[in-house]
Design a protein around this motif. Structure first.
Motif, PDB file in Angstrom:
ATOM      1  N   MET A 178       0.834  -1.202   0.000  1.00  0.00           N
ATOM      2  CA  MET A 178       0.000   0.000   0.000  1.00  0.00           C
ATOM      3  C   MET A 178       0.870   1.255   0.000  1.00  0.00           C
ATOM      4  O   MET A 178       0.608   2.216  -0.746  1.00  0.00           O
ATOM      5  N   ALA A 179       1.904   1.266   0.812  1.00  0.00           N
ATOM      6  CA  ALA A 179       2.819   2.405   0.833  1.00  0.00           C
ATOM      7  C   ALA A 179       3.488   2.583  -0.527  1.00  0.00           C
ATOM      8  O   ALA A 179       3.592   3.708  -1.041  1.00  0.00           O
ATOM      9  N   ASP A 180       3.924   1.472  -1.112  1.00  0.00           N
ATOM     10  CA  ASP A 180       4.578   1.544  -2.419  1.00  0.00           C
ATOM     11  C   ASP A 180       3.626   2.066  -3.495  1.00  0.00           C
ATOM     12  O   ASP A 180       4.030   2.833  -4.378  1.00  0.00           O
ATOM     13  N   TYR A 181       2.369   1.664  -3.417  1.00  0.00           N
ATOM     14  CA  TYR A 181       1.360   2.085  -4.403  1.00  0.00           C
ATOM     15  C   TYR A 181       1.211   3.602  -4.419  1.00  0.00           C
ATOM     16  O   TYR A 181       1.254   4.234  -5.484  1.00  0.00           O
ATOM     17  N   PHE A 182       1.029   4.206  -3.262  1.00  0.00           N
ATOM     18  CA  PHE A 182       0.789   5.639  -3.220  1.00  0.00           C
ATOM     19  C   PHE A 182       2.069   6.445  -3.460  1.00  0.00           C
ATOM     20  O   PHE A 182       2.021   7.516  -4.063  1.00  0.00           O
ATOM     21  N   ALA A 183       3.200   5.913  -3.056  1.00  0.00           N
ATOM     22  CA  ALA A 183       4.467   6.582  -3.357  1.00  0.00           C
ATOM     23  C   ALA A 183       4.705   6.606  -4.868  1.00  0.00           C
ATOM     24  O   ALA A 183       5.201   7.607  -5.405  1.00  0.00           O
ATOM     25  N   ALA A 184       4.339   5.530  -5.551  1.00  0.00           N
ATOM     26  CA  ALA A 184       4.518   5.462  -7.002  1.00  0.00           C
ATOM     27  C   ALA A 184       3.601   6.423  -7.746  1.00  0.00           C
ATOM     28  O   ALA A 184       3.831   6.714  -8.932  1.00  0.00           O
ATOM     29  N   ARG A 185       2.577   6.917  -7.070  1.00  0.00           N
ATOM     30  CA  ARG A 185       1.652   7.875  -7.677  1.00  0.00           C
ATOM     31  C   ARG A 185       1.924   9.302  -7.200  1.00  0.00           C
ATOM     32  O   ARG A 185       1.052  10.162  -7.245  1.00  0.00           O
ATOM     33  N   ASP A 186       3.154   9.517  -6.804  1.00  0.00           N
ATOM     34  CA  ASP A 186       3.681  10.855  -6.496  1.00  0.00           C
ATOM     35  C   ASP A 186       3.078  11.495  -5.255  1.00  0.00           C
ATOM     36  O   ASP A 186       3.081  12.724  -5.127  1.00  0.00           O
ATOM     37  N   PHE A 187       2.572  10.700  -4.337  1.00  0.00           N
ATOM     38  CA  PHE A 187       2.162  11.236  -3.047  1.00  0.00           C
ATOM     39  C   PHE A 187       3.360  11.188  -2.090  1.00  0.00           C
ATOM     40  O   PHE A 187       4.113  10.211  -2.072  1.00  0.00           O
ATOM     41  N   ASP A 188       3.504  12.228  -1.316  1.00  0.00           N
ATOM     42  CA  ASP A 188       4.518  12.271  -0.270  1.00  0.00           C
ATOM     43  C   ASP A 188       3.885  11.718   1.004  1.00  0.00           C
ATOM     44  O   ASP A 188       3.007  12.357   1.592  1.00  0.00           O
ATOM     45  N   ILE A 189       4.297  10.523   1.401  1.00  0.00           N
ATOM     46  CA  ILE A 189       3.715   9.871   2.578  1.00  0.00           C
ATOM     47  C   ILE A 189       4.456  10.378   3.812  1.00  0.00           C
ATOM     48  O   ILE A 189       5.594   9.993   4.072  1.00  0.00           O
ATOM     49  N   THR A 190       3.785  11.246   4.566  1.00  0.00           N
ATOM     50  CA  THR A 190       4.431  11.863   5.720  1.00  0.00           C
ATOM     51  C   THR A 190       4.381  10.977   6.960  1.00  0.00           C
ATOM     52  O   THR A 190       5.184  11.145   7.872  1.00  0.00           O
ATOM     53  N   SER A 191       3.438  10.045   7.006  1.00  0.00           N
ATOM     54  CA  SER A 191       3.387   9.055   8.079  1.00  0.00           C
ATOM     55  C   SER A 191       2.529   7.887   7.630  1.00  0.00           C
ATOM     56  O   SER A 191       1.621   8.054   6.812  1.00  0.00           O
ATOM     57  N   PHE A 192       2.836   6.700   8.151  1.00  0.00           N
ATOM     58  CA  PHE A 192       2.082   5.489   7.823  1.00  0.00           C
ATOM     59  C   PHE A 192       1.934   4.681   9.103  1.00  0.00           C
ATOM     60  O   PHE A 192       2.922   4.297   9.722  1.00  0.00           O
TER      61      PHE A 192
END
Length: 258
Positions: free
Chosen positions: A149-163
């Motif tokens: 899930m983290a990889d999916y959203f990172a690949a769509r150019d979202f900056d994941i500030t916390s998970f």
């Protein structure tokens, strides 16, 4: 013996019992998607039609991937030979493990030409509609199941500030997490610099408390079932706002959104 009379006059037939049709392919263990869609999508104008496919816990990438062969058969069981206006595969974690394109292809074999919605595609479109670039993510999964899930959203150019994940392995237990607890979990999961919070998992009863979560965190929230309901409503031409299910449910859908 009672005489039975045959009325040979043909009654008038409507084109459809309901004007719009949304199909749902859900897990055999799902407690949450149907009630959520009945609240958020179903109406006198829109019908929601459900097929369940086999799924066995624990929620691991391997078990999630095993659902892929059943997607075509599940979709084919929804009003066979009749058109749908949208069809949703309601599993967030499986959507990233199997892949949105593979899911669309499998469902399209049974329902060609029907727009296919997944929770992750809908969440991506929803976060973009809200203008979110920096996001926090909350899942009920284990670390192993959360990683894709983290990889999916990172690949769509979202900056994941916390998970944040909760370590659950059984989706039936995920469905039992009290909505009030989800509000408190959201409060602790949101990072100070995040534009929005994404709460993953169609088992969670987070859509029902989306407005309460937004009040608690002071920012928009996107949840799996809220996002797919929003996506399906807009595909059915329903542009009406539903603010009690969160800010996203007041926005239009860009038809070229992912």
């Amino acid at each position: 013996m009672t005489e039975i009379c045959l009325n040979t006059a043909r009654p008038l037939l409507d084109a459809r019992p309901l004007r719009k049709r949304v199909g749902l392919v859900i897990l055999a263990t799902d407690h949450t998607t149907e009630p959520d869609f009945q609240r958020m999508v179903a109406s006198e104008r829109i019908g929601v039609y459900v097929a369940r496919i086999f799924y066995a816990n624990p929620t691991t990438p391997e078990n999630l991937r095993r659902m892929q062969p059943a997607l075509t058969e599940g979709a084919a069981l929804i009003l066979p030979g009749e058109d749908l206006d949208a069809i949703c595969y309601s599993c967030s974690s499986a959507s990233v493990v199997i892949g949105d394109e593979e899911i669309a292809a499998a469902i399209g074999t049974a329902k060609p030409g029907v727009p296919v919605v997944t929770p992750t595609l809908a969440a991506t479109a929803g976060l973009k509609a809200l203008g979110a670039k920096k996001i926090s993510i909350l899942t009920p999964y284990t670390v192993e199941t959360s990683r894709p899930m983290a990889d999916y959203f990172a690949a769509r150019d979202f900056d994941i500030t916390s998970f944040t994940c909760l370590g659950f392995e059984d989706d039936r237990e995920m469905a039992r997490i009290a909505p009030a607890s989800l509000v408190e979990l959201a409060r602790s999961a949101i990072a100070p610099d995040a534009d929005a919070l994404f709460i993953s998992c169609t088992a969670l009863r987070s859509a029902s408390v989306a407005a309460a979560i937004e009040e608690a965190i002071g920012r928009p929230v996107v949840t799996s079932n809220q996002a797919t309901a929003w996506n399906c409503l807009r595909l059915c031409g329903d542009a009406s706002p539903h603010p009690r299910f969160g800010r996203l449910m007041t926005l239009p859908l860009e038809r070229n959104s992912p």
